[in-house]
Design an enzyme around this catalytic site. Structure first.
Site, PDB file in Angstrom:
ATOM      1  N   CYS A  89      44.698  42.302  41.852  1.00 26.18           N
ATOM      2  CA  CYS A  89      43.309  41.838  41.826  1.00 26.18           C
ATOM      3  C   CYS A  89      42.600  42.351  40.577  1.00 26.18           C
ATOM      4  O   CYS A  89      42.109  43.481  40.551  1.00 26.18           O
ATOM      5  CB  CYS A  89      42.573  42.289  43.082  1.00 26.18           C
ATOM      6  N   CYS A 143      38.933  43.254  41.142  1.00 26.45           N
ATOM      7  CA  CYS A 143      38.664  44.529  41.829  1.00 26.45           C
ATOM      8  C   CYS A 143      38.914  45.711  40.892  1.00 26.45           C
ATOM      9  O   CYS A 143      38.203  46.698  40.919  1.00 26.45           O
ATOM     10  CB  CYS A 143      39.568  44.730  43.038  1.00 26.45           C
ATOM     11  N   ASP A 144      39.986  45.629  40.103  1.00 32.95           N
ATOM     12  CA  ASP A 144      40.460  46.823  39.405  1.00 32.95           C
ATOM     13  C   ASP A 144      40.301  46.787  37.893  1.00 32.95           C
ATOM     14  O   ASP A 144      40.448  47.815  37.225  1.00 32.95           O
ATOM     15  CB  ASP A 144      41.963  47.033  39.707  1.00 32.95           C
TER      16      ASP A 144
END
Ligand code: NAP
Length: 315
Positions: A138, A141-142
């Site tokens: 992701c 997200c990261d």
């Protein structure tokens, strides 16, 4: 144990839409939002700007949209439990829903547990190797983590997700390589063109990553060209899987009919193979997979459940 009329499992656009409709139909629904399985709100919680959800001409942040869905579901009386459903017993009614700590009986169930990003089993990518130490599924997200800043980043996949992640990562990486196993992108034309014309993105056609290596974090990838067979080691700061999704159906333990990839099969709208069990959202949709289609099928599931409950004399 109290017997509920309707339990909804899952808290993405489908689950909350089902809850809004069911609560307004006085079905007094219980909603299992999940906990360890990921944040309440589903996949949109790990998205930034959502530009294609109708009603928001300037776009809206994914988490903001899901907070609004949740607030609307609770406003009409949905009772939400922040826990995962571990198992369900669908062989007799009322059905038994076993949460991490709560057990509930229900006359009807709506399954809206969505889907999860898939991973590849590349050497170096596993848990205990570089998973979450530069390898993730992701980017949104990261991607902003310091380890990815000003480093060459590799996104695997050729669909809309891969392109979206690559575009997102251009904000952080020194260069972004889209590693695709074929010579043509699966992504929509508009997205493909954005990737092909972006000065920081390079598409590596007919290519796979064979190995990921480093010290504490990812430092290198070994690329293999599938046409020439040639391999080369390249500097890398991160590897992002963007190769599609897997439906979240493990807790069902094969009690519902699914297709060969595990997506729940529905008929006549959202009816599953077990009477009284309905499914909405990505867990039954391997084609459209959009927030708006998930919300629509969540609404359908609530209407189907309401009508089915009425046919059983439960109002
Ligand atoms: P997808 O369309 O299924 O694409 C998956 C990609 O991963 C494909 O290019 C596939 O390669 C590749 N892949 C799959 N297994 C692989 C493997 N074992 N090794 C290497 N590559 C592999 O999935 P998605 O991109 O997540 O998109 C899913 C749906 O959501 C689509 O309908 C998409 O349009 C939609 N979506 C839309 C947006 C947007 O509009 N902003 C954003 C994200 C997603 P092949 O092409 O060779 O099969």
């Amino acid at each position: 144990m109290k017997k509920e009329k309707l339990v909804i499992i899952g808290s993405g656009p489908a689950g909350y839409s089902a809850a809004i409709y069911a609560a307004r139909a006085n079905l007094d629904p219980v909603l299992f939002e999940g906990f360890m399985s990921g944040p309440a709100g589903g996949q949109l919680m790990t998205t930034t700007e959502v530009e294609n959800y109708p009603g928001f001409p300037k776009g809206i942040l994914g988490p903001e949209l899901m907070d609004a869905f949740r607030e609307q579901a609770l406003r009409f009386g949905t009772r939400a439990f922040s826990e995962d459903v571990v198992s369900v017993e669908l062989s007799k009614r009322p059905f038994l829903i076993q949460g991490a700590t709560t057990q509930v009986h229900a006359e009807a169930i709506i399954i809206a547990t969505g889907a999860t990003a898939k991973r590849l089993d590349i050497e170096g990518s596993r848990d205990g190797e570089f998973w979450q130490k530069g390898v993730t599924a992701c980017a949104v997200c990261d991607g902003a983590a310091p380890i990815f800043r000003n480093r060459p980043l590799y996104v695997i996949g050729g669909g809309d997700s891969a392109v979206e992640e690559a575009l997102f990562l251009t904000k952080y990486g020194s260069r972004v390589f889209l590693v695709h196993r074929r010579d043509e992108l699966r992504a929509s034309k508009i997205m493909a063109e954005r990737a092909m014309h972006h000065p920081k993105i390079e598409i590596l056609w007919n290519t796979i990553i064979e190995k990921i290596s480093g010290d504490n974090v990812v430092k290198q990838v070994r690329l293999k060209n599938l046409v020439s067979g040639k391999t080369e080691e390249k500097e890398a700061g991160g590897v992002f899987f963007a190769i599609g999704h897997e439906p979240n159906t493990k807790f069902l333990k094969d009690q519902l009919k699914t297709n060969e990839t595990g997506y729940i099969l529905v008929h006549n709208g959202t009816y599953t193979s077990v009477e009284g069990v309905f499914a909405g959202g990505d867990v039954q949709d391997w084609v459209y997979r959009q927030a708006v289609t998930a919300a629509g099928s969540g609404c359908m599931a609530a209407l189907d459940a309401e009508r089915w409950l009425a046919s059983q004399g439960i109002e």
